[in-house]
Write a protein that holds these residues in place. Structure first.
Motif, short mmCIF file in Angstrom:
data_model
loop_
_atom_site.label_atom_id
_atom_site.label_comp_id
_atom_site.label_asym_id
_atom_site.label_seq_id
_atom_site.Cartn_x
_atom_site.Cartn_y
_atom_site.Cartn_z
N LYS A 285 29.21 0.80 -18.28
CA LYS A 285 30.35 0.02 -18.78
C LYS A 285 30.65 -1.20 -17.93
O LYS A 285 31.07 -2.23 -18.43
N ASP A 286 30.47 -1.07 -16.62
CA ASP A 286 30.93 -2.14 -15.73
C ASP A 286 29.95 -2.30 -14.56
O ASP A 286 30.32 -2.16 -13.40
N PRO A 287 28.68 -2.60 -14.86
CA PRO A 287 27.68 -2.64 -13.79
C PRO A 287 27.83 -3.86 -12.89
O PRO A 287 28.41 -4.88 -13.28
N GLU A 288 27.32 -3.73 -11.68
CA GLU A 288 27.31 -4.86 -10.74
C GLU A 288 26.35 -5.94 -11.25
O GLU A 288 26.71 -7.11 -11.34
N PHE A 289 25.12 -5.52 -11.54
CA PHE A 289 24.09 -6.44 -12.01
C PHE A 289 23.97 -6.33 -13.53
O PHE A 289 24.22 -5.27 -14.10
N THR A 290 23.57 -7.39 -14.18
CA THR A 290 23.36 -7.36 -15.62
C THR A 290 22.20 -6.43 -15.95
O THR A 290 21.11 -6.53 -15.37
N THR A 291 22.44 -5.50 -16.88
CA THR A 291 21.39 -4.56 -17.30
C THR A 291 20.74 -5.06 -18.58
O THR A 291 21.39 -5.68 -19.43
N MET A 292 19.46 -4.76 -18.70
CA MET A 292 18.71 -5.14 -19.89
C MET A 292 17.77 -3.99 -20.24
O MET A 292 16.87 -3.66 -19.46
N THR A 293 18.00 -3.37 -21.38
CA THR A 293 17.20 -2.24 -21.82
C THR A 293 16.35 -2.69 -23.00
O THR A 293 16.88 -3.27 -23.96
N VAL A 294 15.05 -2.42 -22.94
CA VAL A 294 14.11 -2.95 -23.91
C VAL A 294 13.31 -1.82 -24.56
O VAL A 294 12.78 -0.96 -23.86
N PHE A 295 13.24 -1.84 -25.89
CA PHE A 295 12.31 -1.00 -26.64
C PHE A 295 11.22 -1.91 -27.19
O PHE A 295 11.52 -2.90 -27.86
N CYS A 296 9.97 -1.58 -26.90
CA CYS A 296 8.87 -2.40 -27.40
C CYS A 296 7.92 -1.56 -28.25
O CYS A 296 8.04 -0.34 -28.34
N THR A 307 5.40 -7.90 -31.09
CA THR A 307 6.43 -6.94 -30.69
C THR A 307 5.97 -6.06 -29.54
O THR A 307 6.66 -5.13 -29.16
N GLY A 308 4.77 -6.35 -29.01
CA GLY A 308 4.25 -5.65 -27.84
C GLY A 308 4.56 -6.43 -26.57
O GLY A 308 4.89 -7.62 -26.61
N MET A 309 4.39 -5.78 -25.43
CA MET A 309 4.81 -6.41 -24.17
C MET A 309 3.85 -7.48 -23.67
O MET A 309 4.15 -8.18 -22.70
N ARG A 310 2.71 -7.66 -24.32
CA ARG A 310 1.86 -8.79 -23.96
C ARG A 310 2.34 -10.08 -24.60
O ARG A 310 1.86 -11.16 -24.25
N SER A 311 3.23 -9.97 -25.57
CA SER A 311 3.80 -11.18 -26.17
C SER A 311 4.87 -11.73 -25.24
O SER A 311 5.22 -11.11 -24.24
N ASP A 316 10.96 -15.07 -23.64
CA ASP A 316 11.64 -16.06 -24.48
C ASP A 316 13.12 -15.72 -24.63
O ASP A 316 13.99 -16.60 -24.57
N PHE A 317 13.41 -14.41 -24.84
CA PHE A 317 14.80 -14.00 -24.98
C PHE A 317 15.58 -14.28 -23.70
O PHE A 317 16.72 -14.77 -23.74
N ILE A 318 14.99 -13.97 -22.57
CA ILE A 318 15.68 -14.19 -21.29
C ILE A 318 15.96 -15.68 -21.10
O ILE A 318 17.05 -16.08 -20.64
#
Length: 470
Positions: A285-296, A307-311, A316-318
């Motif tokens: 809810k209130d993390p120190e660092f920004t979290t980013m969770t990814v489903f590929c 849609t794979g991690m070699r793309s 680009d999103f970041i």
């Protein structure tokens, strides 16, 4: 009166490294884990990456996430998601620290070995109708014969509209299967090497045997199957040319073992890590660092495709996310840390000869951290640095999360890879962490409930930690 520990016993505790069964430390852990895993079993009912994304977005929106807005400058505590083509998903919680200080990423894949349909799959032979398949990912083909299968996917029609397909999961649905040869006639078959007992072109899914009631048409069984599909989905045979359809085991996720300490299900590689990181993301809810969770997607076939991690979809999103802050993605990623959340093989005493027991992982001893994967001479591996291992170790130990290390079997026996190598290519410190799995890549995989729960706790501790990377 308890005996006083000897000097040697005290030294043993202080100096030697041992892992132990989670139940030895906390007798109430299984009950907590079982409660947590009820949600996991529901998550497992989503058997393709498209279904996982649809299900996850529904839960995200119920928990205050909104869709990513290009150009928006987000504030600490904001939660949002980005949907990449319905097959990959990025979820973000903005932290209290400046984003320039780096991100805490958790990346999992949501595709699993399965049987994809060929582009022109429907055929008839000896008055029986079949779908032809092309297996996806690393499977033992013989394991897929004579088990109940369900059909999943999407069909895009000529007008651009799409139809979702799911047959075999509801109680009243018909099921499907691939047939095998009876033992009485299998003398020659049983002499073949295991990869050839059932060959790829024999993985044909039986659909039915009832003819369409018109003697003036040919291929009457095939026509009858197509007429049923047309009535249900409004499709014709040419629509298979623009479809993504597959067959997966029709098993429901179930408790296994008399003590109900295990879960048996299809697709736990890698839904187990996806769910643990997904729940950690929602609860952060209130993390120190920004979290980013990814489903590929596409990990099981090499992480190719958009849609794979070699793309470049994550990079680009970041860049898009950081643009309003005037930050460079490469500079932020240099300060970031990523958990490549993927499974490892649990030591199986039935096949103990392939495991080096000091360095392989065990069921019910907590999350497994894999410094490296790959094969032979560590080919195709990420190989996390000592500093990255030390950073994660300090977080887990401080949070009192039991954990273990693991590599994939003995040197030169085989090996395998994860998406860690595709992530670290962005100059991002990355290490693998997941759970041990029995019967990995089989139609039915086994995990420990307590390992699942402790992986969630571990990812959550990683997301919520205020430790800075050295």
């Amino acid at each position: 009166m308890a005996e006083e520990e000897t000097k040697g016993q005290l030294l043993e505790k202080e100096l030697l490294y041992k892992t132990k069964n989670l139940g030895e430390s906390d007798g109430s852990l299984l009950e907590k884990a079982s409660d947590f895993c009820e949600g996991y079993k529901e998550f497992l009912c989503n058997k393709t990456e498209r279904e996982v994304v649809d299900y996850s977005i529904g839960l995200l929106e119920k928990n205050g996430y909104s869709e990513f807005e290009m150009g928006k400058k987000y504030s600490p505590g904001d939660k949002f998601y980005y949907n990449n083509r319905g097959k990959a998903l990025i979820m973000v919680t903005v932290g209290k620290r400046p984003i320039a200080d780096g991100l805490r990423l958790g990346v999992s894949h949501t595709d699993s070995p399965r049987l994809d349909f060929k582009p022109n799959p429907l055929f008839e032979d000896t008055d029986m109708a079949y779908f032809k398949t092309h297996y996806y990912g690393g499977i033992k083909k013989y394991q897929w014969a004579t088990i109940p299968l369900s059909l999943h996917g999407v069909i895009v029609l000529n007008d651009g509209s799409s139809v979702k397909v799911c047959i075999g999961e509801d109680e009243g649905d018909p099921l499907f299967c691939i047939t095998d040869l009876l033992p009485h006639l299998a003398q020659n078959q049983m002499k073949k090497p295991a990869p050839e007992i059932i060959e790829g072109e024999q993985l044909n899914i039986l659909l039915g045997c009832w003819p369409y009631q018109d003697e003036k048409v040919s291929g009457r069984v095939k026509l009858n199957i197509l007429s049923i599909l047309n009535e249900k989905y409004g499709i014709k045979e040419s629509d298979f040319l623009s479809a993504e359809l597959c067959a997966v085991p029709a098993y429901k996720p179930r408790d296994f073992g008399l003590d109900r300490s295990l879960i048996g299900a299809y697709g736990q590689d890698d839904s187990v890590c996806a769910y643990a990181s997904f729940m950690a993301e929602i609860e952060a809810k209130d993390p120190e660092f920004t979290t980013m969770t990814v489903f590929c997607d596409k990990e099981e076939t090499g992480s190719d495709g958009n849609t794979g991690m070699r793309s470049l979809f994550l990079k680009d999103f970041i860049e898009d996310f950081l643009m309003p802050y005037g930050l460079s993605a490469r500079h932020v990623l240099m300060k970031s840390v990523c958990l490549s959340c993927d499974v490892n093989a649990a030591v199986d005493p039935a096949f103990g000869e392939v495991f080096e027991r000091n360095n392989c992982s065990y069921l019910n001893r907590g999350p497994v951290v894999s410094k490296y994967t790959g094969s032979r001479g560590k080919y195709s591996t990420n190989d996390a640095s000592a500093e990255t291992m030390g950073f994660l170790r300090s977080i887990l130990d401080e949070a009192e999360i039991p954990w273990q290390v693991g590599e994939l079997g003995k040197v030169d026996i085989g090996g395998g890879g994860t998406i860690a190598a595709e992530i670290s290519i962005h100059n991002l410190d990355t290490v693998d962490m997941g759970v041990p799995v029995l019967s990995m890549h089989a139609p039915l995989e086994i995990v420990s409930k307590c390992d699942v729960y402790m992986l969630y706790k571990a990812v959550y501790a990683f997301y919520m930690s205020n430790k800075e990377k050295k």
